[in-house]
Design a protein around this motif. Structure first.
Motif, short mmCIF file in Angstrom:
data_model
loop_
_atom_site.label_atom_id
_atom_site.label_comp_id
_atom_site.label_asym_id
_atom_site.label_seq_id
_atom_site.Cartn_x
_atom_site.Cartn_y
_atom_site.Cartn_z
N SER A 300 0.70 -1.43 0.02
CA SER A 300 -0.11 -0.08 0.10
C SER A 300 1.03 1.39 0.02
N LYS A 301 2.06 1.04 0.14
CA LYS A 301 3.02 2.30 0.42
C LYS A 301 3.58 2.59 -0.88
N GLY A 302 3.41 1.90 -1.91
CA GLY A 302 3.76 2.11 -3.13
C GLY A 302 5.16 1.31 -3.81
N SER A 304 8.18 2.23 -4.40
CA SER A 304 9.43 2.69 -3.86
C SER A 304 9.69 2.31 -2.60
#
Length: 328
Positions: A300-302, A304
Motif C-alpha cells: 500500500s505504500k507504493g 518505492s
C-alpha cells in the motif's frame, strides 16, 4: 464451348492470383519430346532410371502434349524425393486412342513394407488431374502390389476441345495454378529451357529442403530450451519470494516472549536475495540476538517503499519484533 473456356480461364486466374504467360521458347521443351532429355539428365545424375516406348507416335494437342511432360516431371520428382535409390521406369505407350505416360518406381533398396500412398504433396497430383481433365484425360497415382509407386496419365490425342487451349495458357498452367511451386518441394519453380538444367534444379531444391528441415529443427530445439529456461527461472523466482515474504496477519500473530521454535514454524527461512537490501537498511540488532528479516505482502505504500518485518531471538525466545520501511 467459348463460355466454358472463359470460365476455365477465370478459375485459373483465381487460383494463380494473376495471369502470366510462359515464354514460348521455354514452354516448347516441356512436351513429350522433352521427356527423353529429362530422363537422360536424371540418369546422368546417378538416378537408376530408364525410358521405354511402345506404339506408333501420334501428335497431341498442345495442352495434352504439355500435360504429358508434367506427368513425367512430377513422377520423377516424387520418386527422387521419396524413394531415393529405387529403380524408376518412365514409359510412353501410344495406345489407339490416347498416350499413356507412366512413371513407376520400385521399393527403396533395403526397405520393406508398402508405399505409404500418394506423397507428392496432394496439390501436385490435384493439379495434374485437373490438367488431364481439361483435355479429356485422367491421372492415376498409387502404390503397386510389388512395392513402390506408380503415377500414370492417360491423355487423348488431338481433339477439338483440346485445340482451344495451348500449353502457354496461364489459366491452365499447372505451376501457375499452384502459386509457382511444385507442392512438396517447398521452393519456387525456375523455368529452365533445358530439361537437364531443370532436373538439376529439382535435386538442388530437395537438398536445400533437407538443410531447411535440419535448421528448422535446431530452431525448434532452441525455442524449447528458452521456454524451459523461462519456466525454470520463474519457478526459482517464486521460490525466492516464498522464502522472503509474509502477510501482515502472520506478523500480528506472534508476540514477544513466544518460544522461538513456535514462531519460526510460522515464518519462512528468509534466506533469499530479496531481503538483502532490507537487512542492510535495518536498525541495529539487539546485543546477542539472532534476527530474521522478512518483507511484507502489503504494497500500500507504493513501489518505492517496502514494509519490513524483523524478528529477533535470544535464549530460545522472541525478544523483539519490529516493523519499519526501507526505500527501493
Amino acid at each position: 464451348m467459348a463460355a466454358m473456356h472463359e470460365l476455365r480461364e477465370v478459375v485459373g486466374i483465381l487460383k494463380d492470383g494473376g495471369a502470366q504467360e510462359e515464354p514460348t521458347a521455354q514452354a516448347a521443351s516441356r512436351v513429350v519430346a522433352g521427356i527423353e532429355a529429362l530422363v537422360e539428365s536424371a540418369a546422368a545424375a546417378g538416378t537408376p532410371v530408364r525410358l521405354e516406348r511402345s506404339g506408333e507416335p501420334r501428335p497431341l494437342a498442345p495442352a495434352a502434349d504439355h500435360a504429358a511432360y508434367r506427368v513425367a516431371q512430377e513422377g520423377l520428382t516424387n520418386a527422387y524425393k521419396h524413394a531415393p535409390g529405387a529403380p524408376i521406369t518412365v514409359s510412353l505407350r501410344y495406345e489407339p486412342d490416347s498416350l499413356v505416360v507412366e512413371v513407376a518406381n520400385g521399393p527403396v533398396p533395403g526397405e520393406t513394407g508398402p508405399w505409404p500412398g500418394a506423397v507428392s504433396g496432394g496439390q501436385g497430383l490435384m493439379g495434374l488431374r485437373e490438367r488431364a481433365r481439361l483435355v479429356g484425360g485422367m491421372v492415376h497415382a498409387g502404390p503397386v502390389d510389388a512395392g513402390g509407386f506408380r503415377l500414370a496419365g492417360v491423355l487423348p490425342y488431338e481433339t477439338g476441345e483440346a485445340r482451344e487451349t495451348t500449353f502457354g495458357d496461364a489459366a491452365d498452367d499447372f505451376r501457375q495454378q499452384t502459386g509457382g511451386e511444385i507442392p512438396g518441394d517447398g521452393g519456387p519453380v525456375i523455368d529452365w529451357s533445358d530439361p537437364r538444367e531443370e532436373f538439376k534444379n529439382i535435386m538442388a531444391s530437395t537438398r536445400r529442403n533437407h538443410g531447411c528441415l535440419i535448421g528448422c529443427g535446431a530452431g525448434v530445439l532452441i525455442l524449447v530450451g528458452l521456454v524451459v529456461a523461462l519456466v525454470f527461472g520463474a519457478g526459482k523466482l517464486l521460490d525466492e519470494v516464498d522464502k522472503a515474504v509474509i502477510a501482515p496477519s502472520v506478523y500480528a500473530s506472534v508476540h514477544v516472549g513466544d518460544p522461538e521454535e513456535r514462531v519460526r514454524e510460522k515464518l519462512p527461512s528468509g534466506k533469499s536475495f530479496f531481503t538483502i537490501d532490507a537487512e542492510r537498511q535495518a536498525p541495529p540488532e539487539p546485543p546477542g540476538a539472532g534476527c530474521l528479516t522478512l518483507l511484507s505482502t502489503d504494497a500500500s505504500k507504493g513501489l518505492s517503499t517496502d514494509t519490513v518485518y524483523r524478528f529477533c531471538f535470544k535464549d530460545g525466545k522472541l525478544i523483539e519484533k519490529r516493523e519499519f520501511d526501507v526505500q527501493n
